[in-house]
Design an enzyme around this catalytic site. Structure first.
Site, PDB file in Angstrom:
ATOM      1  N   GLU A  45       0.642  -1.264  -0.514  1.00 50.70           N
ATOM      2  CA  GLU A  45       0.315  -0.110   0.126  1.00 50.70           C
ATOM      3  C   GLU A  45       1.351   1.201  -0.058  1.00 50.70           C
ATOM      4  OE1 GLU A  45      -2.637   0.306   3.200  1.00 50.70           O
ATOM      5  OE2 GLU A  45      -3.553   2.876   2.262  1.00 50.70           O
ATOM      6  N   ARG A 272       5.431 -13.190   9.382  1.00 52.37           N
ATOM      7  CA  ARG A 272       6.151 -11.640   9.050  1.00 52.37           C
ATOM      8  C   ARG A 272       7.479 -11.109   9.940  1.00 52.37           C
ATOM      9  NH1 ARG A 272       3.943  -6.749   9.238  1.00 52.37           N
ATOM     10  NH2 ARG A 272       2.641  -7.156   8.387  1.00 52.37           N
ATOM     11  N   LYS A 282       4.405   0.858  10.384  1.00 49.92           N
ATOM     12  CA  LYS A 282       4.230   1.804   9.508  1.00 49.92           C
ATOM     13  C   LYS A 282       3.954   2.880  10.150  1.00 49.92           C
ATOM     14  CE  LYS A 282       3.306   0.236   4.747  1.00 49.92           C
ATOM     15  NZ  LYS A 282       2.249   0.238   3.641  1.00 49.92           N
TER      16      LYS A 282
HETATM   17  P1  ATP Z   1      -0.479  -1.532   6.513  1.00 49.35           P
HETATM   18  O1  ATP Z   1      -1.080  -2.329   5.675  1.00 49.35           O
HETATM   19  O2  ATP Z   1      -0.492  -1.566   7.675  1.00 49.35           O
HETATM   20  O3  ATP Z   1      -0.168  -0.002   6.372  1.00 49.35           O
HETATM   21  P2  ATP Z   1       2.448  -3.395   5.626  1.00 49.35           P
HETATM   22  O4  ATP Z   1       3.333  -3.563   6.837  1.00 49.35           O
HETATM   23  O5  ATP Z   1       1.761  -4.813   5.713  1.00 49.35           O
HETATM   24  O6  ATP Z   1       1.290  -2.087   6.718  1.00 49.35           O
HETATM   25  P3  ATP Z   1       1.450  -3.927   3.017  1.00 49.35           P
HETATM   26  O7  ATP Z   1       1.907  -2.615   2.631  1.00 49.35           O
HETATM   27  O8  ATP Z   1      -0.024  -4.071   3.338  1.00 49.35           O
HETATM   28  O9  ATP Z   1       2.174  -2.541   4.399  1.00 49.35           O
HETATM   29  O10 ATP Z   1       2.329  -4.524   2.862  1.00 49.35           O
HETATM   30  C1  ATP Z   1       2.829  -4.785   1.288  1.00 49.35           C
HETATM   31  C2  ATP Z   1       3.570  -6.168   1.855  1.00 49.35           C
HETATM   32  O11 ATP Z   1       4.367  -6.969   2.919  1.00 49.35           O
HETATM   33  C3  ATP Z   1       2.363  -7.327   2.258  1.00 49.35           C
HETATM   34  O12 ATP Z   1       1.695  -8.632   1.574  1.00 49.35           O
HETATM   35  C4  ATP Z   1       2.740  -7.894   3.457  1.00 49.35           C
HETATM   36  O13 ATP Z   1       2.685  -8.730   3.893  1.00 49.35           O
HETATM   37  C5  ATP Z   1       4.422  -7.646   3.375  1.00 49.35           C
HETATM   38  N1  ATP Z   1       4.815  -7.055   4.599  1.00 49.35           N
HETATM   39  C6  ATP Z   1       4.514  -6.191   5.997  1.00 49.35           C
HETATM   40  N2  ATP Z   1       4.992  -6.469   6.535  1.00 49.35           N
HETATM   41  C7  ATP Z   1       5.768  -7.415   6.745  1.00 49.35           C
HETATM   42  C8  ATP Z   1       7.083  -7.572   7.151  1.00 49.35           C
HETATM   43  N3  ATP Z   1       7.321  -7.620   9.084  1.00 49.35           N
HETATM   44  N4  ATP Z   1       7.569  -9.235   6.946  1.00 49.35           N
HETATM   45  C9  ATP Z   1       7.280 -10.041   5.757  1.00 49.35           C
HETATM   46  N5  ATP Z   1       6.349  -9.709   5.274  1.00 49.35           N
HETATM   47  C10 ATP Z   1       5.662  -7.844   5.433  1.00 49.35           C
END
Ligand code: ATP
Ligand code: MG
Length: 567
Positions: A45, A272, A282
């Protein structure tokens, strides 16, 4: 959460054992599922900069596609116009490329599918599977109840399809203010899975979207857009983190009610990445930036990819770290030392060695003729046969580190002391004859003699215990050196006393700035170049370097605490 130090035992890129996702994919290929196609995606995102956790996900998705001759898309999940910006889109693309991956022509946005998603929403309405709810978000959320008890059905749940379609079209046409109505899927208000209790599909947001502009004033929820986006792109393996496991029945419900092909993207969840001494949310990273605890998203102390890049981390080191941590099914915390180990391991192979003195103490070599100097040839990198060598000027006055001299050294101190001898790396053996302190008692100058017979490479190799790095006073350059340490003092930054938050664990000494003396060969170095300052650590040229002003960031120390722990 269990602590995971086992990752290294998996071995290197080629040698490690198969992870569970690889087993699933191989099985699918074997069974001819989706004609043996492997198609993954990385779906960020664009509401912040990517961090090392995202790097893990990028390496995994692009890596699996590589391994199995598949494809990996980059898709921006841009369903929330109020939090998303082009700046983030740009930084994400830069980071993915920098890590070494290529989405080729497959760059997509969830907003590419807004028309199709809208059409599908109308279909669900006409099929009696979605309805417009006039209640406020608060009331809706209250009625949803708790997992152990059924929720309460909305009084608008049984509206006719005609009324629903009319209202939904008017929502789209902009007739209603924000927050006054939503479109909900009509599923099951008693489901033990809260996500199945008539989830919201669309909300009214009179907001400008970074790509669709003012075309829309209703926007799909992530949960409604995500699965269908995967479907539209022909994704075979939708890899995501564990928290989405519970959303999977909802994604499947949408597709089952919209699509009648046999093909479906199949979601697989992994744990994760969590790192000790690191926050990865974030929201928290944004807070550190906006409240100026750090100097921007690319502050070298940030776990963002842009921060790591500026700190001197290499794509290779991040990729090998991602490979080492493997893919887990359960939440765990990886020791940040493993990440440091990975960068040290790579820089050891590729970073040229140079001399830099960070806490200078002047040494006058009394028997070296005044006005004379010479150029010594030094090897750039003993680990790299192609590393070549460079000239380093040597003269009567040099700097060594303050802590390489002790006035009254213990026996085990193999550096310099009164009457003691050391080798100056690549130069001569010197002996300390005398010293002088300043008015505060701090060591000011050492008076040494050198033995001209002992020039490095001359074959005369008298045994001395210590070897020191040094720079020539008249030839060295001043450099601002930013010595970074961990941003948080606590292994778990969220472990705080009541009433405090993660910021109370910030390390007040995470940045120390000193003026160092560096050998002149770095005058031509470019931003991003990385060096081993011998005996001190790895350092890279910061983007703040300009003209004659040199700025270095410390990437990592030489000390390998992680490897030590393993012994
Ligand atoms: P949010 O959705 O709360 O803004 P997010 O960290 O999930 O934060 P995204 O942009 O949705 O952000 O993440 C993009 C991809 O990265 C998603 O598929 C998510 O599952 C993966 N991702 C995010 N954080 C991690 C992590 N700590 N370890 C592994 N994969 C991650
Ligand atoms: Mg997310």
């Amino acid at each position: 959460m269990e602590k995971n130090n086992k990752a290294m035992e998996n071995g290197s890129e080629s040698g490690r054992s198969k992870n569970f996702l690889e087993s699933i994919i191989e099985n699918d290929i074997h069974n001819g599922k989706n004609e043996g196609r492997v198609h993954t995606r990385f779906p960020p995102e664009p509401n912040g900069y990517l961090h090392i956790g995202h790097a893990k996900s990028i390496c995994l998705n692009f890596g699996l596609a590589d391994t199995y001759n598949g494809k990996c898309n980059l898709r921006f999940d841009d369903t929330n116009p109020t939090k998303e910006e082009q700046e983030y889109v740009n930084s994400i693309m830069e980071d993915v490329r920098w890590l070494g991956f290529d989405w080729e022509e497959r760059l997509f946005y969830a907003s590419d599918y807004f028309d199709q998603l809208y059409e599908w929403a109308e279909k669900l309405i006409l099929d009696g599977k979605a309805y417009v709810d006039d209640q406020t978000p608060d009331v809706i959320s209250e009625q949803r109840g708790v997992p152990t008890r059924p929720g309460k059905e909305s009084p608008f749940r049984n509206r006719s399809a005609d009324e629903n379609i009319d209202l939904f079209r008017r929502m789209k046409a902009g007739e209603f203010p924000n927050g006054t109505r939503v479109l909900r899927a009509k599923i099951d208000m008693a489901s033990p899975n809260m996500h199945m209790r008539d989830p919201v599909m669309y909300r009214i947001m009179h907001a400008h979207h970074h790509r669709t502009g003012d075309t829309w004033c209703i926007y799909p929820m992530y949960d409604y857009a995500h699965g269908q986006s995967d479907y539209l792109e022909g994704i075979t393996h939708s890899i995501c983190t564990l928290e989405f496991e519970i959303h999977r029945p909802l994604y499947d419900w949408f597709l089952d009610n919209l699509i009648d092909t046999e093909y479906r993207p199949r979601q697989h969840e992994f744990a994760r990445l969590n790192l000790s001494y690191t926050v990865m949310s974030k929201r928290k990273l944004l807070e550190l930036v906006t409240e100026k605890y750090v100097n921007g998203w690319d502050d070298p102390r940030m776990p963002t990819i842009s921060g790591l890049r500026r700190r001197g981390y290499t794509p290779e080191s991040i990729r090998s770290f991602a490979d080492r941590v493997g893919v887990a099914k359960r939440e765990n915390v990886i020791d940040v030392g493993l990440l440091e180990f990975s960068v040290r391991e790579h820089l050891n192979k590729v970073a040229p060695r140079i001399f830099a003195v960070l806490d200078p103490l002047k040494v006058i070599i009394t028997n070296y003729p005044e006005g004379q100097s010479e150029e010594l040839m030094l090897e750039n990198n003993p680990e790299d046969p192609q590393g070549g060598s460079r000239k380093v000027p040597f003269s009567r006055e040099i700097y060594i580190e303050q802590d390489d001299f002790m006035e009254d050294p213990p026996n085990k101190f193999f550096r310099l002391g009164p009457g003691r001898e050391v080798r100056l790396k690549g130069a001569y053996i010197i002996k300390c004859e005398d010293f002088k302190k300043d008015e505060n008692g701090r060591m000011k100058e050492l008076y040494c003699t050198y033995d001209p017979e002992t020039k490095s490479g001359s074959g005369v190799n008298r045994k001395v215990k210590g070897t020191l790095h040094w720079v020539s006073v008249n030839d060295c350059l001043d450099a601002e050196v930013r010595i970074y340490d961990r941003l948080f003092m606590n292994e778990d930054p969220d472990d705080v006393d009541e009433g405090e938050d993660f910021k109370s664990n910030l390390n007040p000494d995470s940045l120390k700035v000193v003026t160092g003396k560096v050998e002149p060969s770095v005058a031509t170095a470019s931003v991003g170049d990385t060096f081993q300052f011998q005996r001190l650590g790895y350092f890279c040229v910061d983007k703040d370097s300009k003209d004659s002003r040199l700025v270095f960031n410390r990437t990592v120390t030489l000390k390998d605490t992680w490897a030590k722990m393993k012994q």
